[in-house]
Design a protein around this motif. Sequence first.
Motif, PDB file in Angstrom:
ATOM      1  N   GLY A 196      66.941 128.235  96.805  1.00  0.00           N
ATOM      2  CA  GLY A 196      65.540 128.560  97.044  1.00  0.00           C
ATOM      3  C   GLY A 196      64.882 129.189  95.832  1.00  0.00           C
ATOM      4  O   GLY A 196      65.386 129.118  94.711  1.00  0.00           O
ATOM      5  N   THR A 197      63.738 129.817  96.076  1.00  0.00           N
ATOM      6  CA  THR A 197      62.942 130.441  95.028  1.00  0.00           C
ATOM      7  C   THR A 197      62.627 131.872  95.417  1.00  0.00           C
ATOM      8  O   THR A 197      62.259 132.143  96.563  1.00  0.00           O
ATOM      9  CB  THR A 197      61.625 129.667  94.823  1.00  0.00           C
ATOM     10  N   LEU A 198      62.761 132.789  94.474  1.00  0.00           N
ATOM     11  CA  LEU A 198      62.401 134.187  94.677  1.00  0.00           C
ATOM     12  C   LEU A 198      61.397 134.600  93.612  1.00  0.00           C
ATOM     13  O   LEU A 198      61.521 134.210  92.453  1.00  0.00           O
ATOM     14  CB  LEU A 198      63.631 135.093  94.606  1.00  0.00           C
ATOM     15  N   GLU A 199      60.418 135.411  94.011  1.00  0.00           N
ATOM     16  CA  GLU A 199      59.417 135.921  93.086  1.00  0.00           C
ATOM     17  C   GLU A 199      59.314 137.429  93.240  1.00  0.00           C
ATOM     18  O   GLU A 199      59.517 137.967  94.315  1.00  0.00           O
ATOM     19  CB  GLU A 199      58.049 135.302  93.374  1.00  0.00           C
ATOM     20  N   ARG A 200      58.968 138.087  92.141  1.00  0.00           N
ATOM     21  CA  ARG A 200      58.824 139.540  92.183  1.00  0.00           C
ATOM     22  C   ARG A 200      57.984 139.989  90.996  1.00  0.00           C
ATOM     23  O   ARG A 200      58.061 139.414  89.921  1.00  0.00           O
ATOM     24  CB  ARG A 200      60.189 140.199  92.141  1.00  0.00           C
ATOM     25  N   SER A 201      57.214 141.049  91.207  1.00  0.00           N
ATOM     26  CA  SER A 201      56.495 141.683  90.109  1.00  0.00           C
ATOM     27  C   SER A 201      57.327 142.852  89.617  1.00  0.00           C
ATOM     28  O   SER A 201      57.678 143.739  90.396  1.00  0.00           O
ATOM     29  CB  SER A 201      55.124 142.172  90.578  1.00  0.00           C
TER      30      SER A 201
END
Length: 183
Positions: free
Chosen positions: A31-36
């Motif tokens: 899958g894909t993970l995003e974070r600031s």
Amino acid sequence: MSRIGRLPITLPTGVDVTLTGSHITVKGGRGTLERSLSPSMIVSVADGVVTVARPTDTTTHRAIHGLTRTLVANMVEGVSVGFTRWLDLVGVGFRAAKQGNDLVLNLGYSHPIRYTPPEGITIDVPTPTSISVGGTNKEIVGQVAAKIRSFRKPEPYKGKGVMYRGEVIRRKAGKSGKAGKGK
């Protein structure tokens, strides 16, 4: 220098890391993970290795240096391998079952407890007394496992309840009975 923060993160095959300012996106087979991330940290990707550096030696930069590196490393591990947390049910009549996507728990209350996992989390029940919580995001996997555990925390007198696999419950002695009381 932070002992954790200075370690490079080697990207496994099939994992892509994209940096846009302080926003990171990690794509992999699961899958894909995003974070600031903190904008003060210097994150760089080169030759399949992600490195995190801090601009100064101030207390705040030192504090978030290792944290930033660990967050990125957990994202990389999550999209490549994934995370699993195991729970065991200990008690007479305690059992778990899966109905559709929901988890149904019988934990000694007058009613069964029905729990619907959030998006991206899979719950498996290989045996009626064990539960596995899996997913790509380590934080959410831990939160879901803690939520399931909170339905019946292990108690110290008989050791019954929902506990993490391998968790040791410190046992207490019960009442001493009539033997020790004055006559």
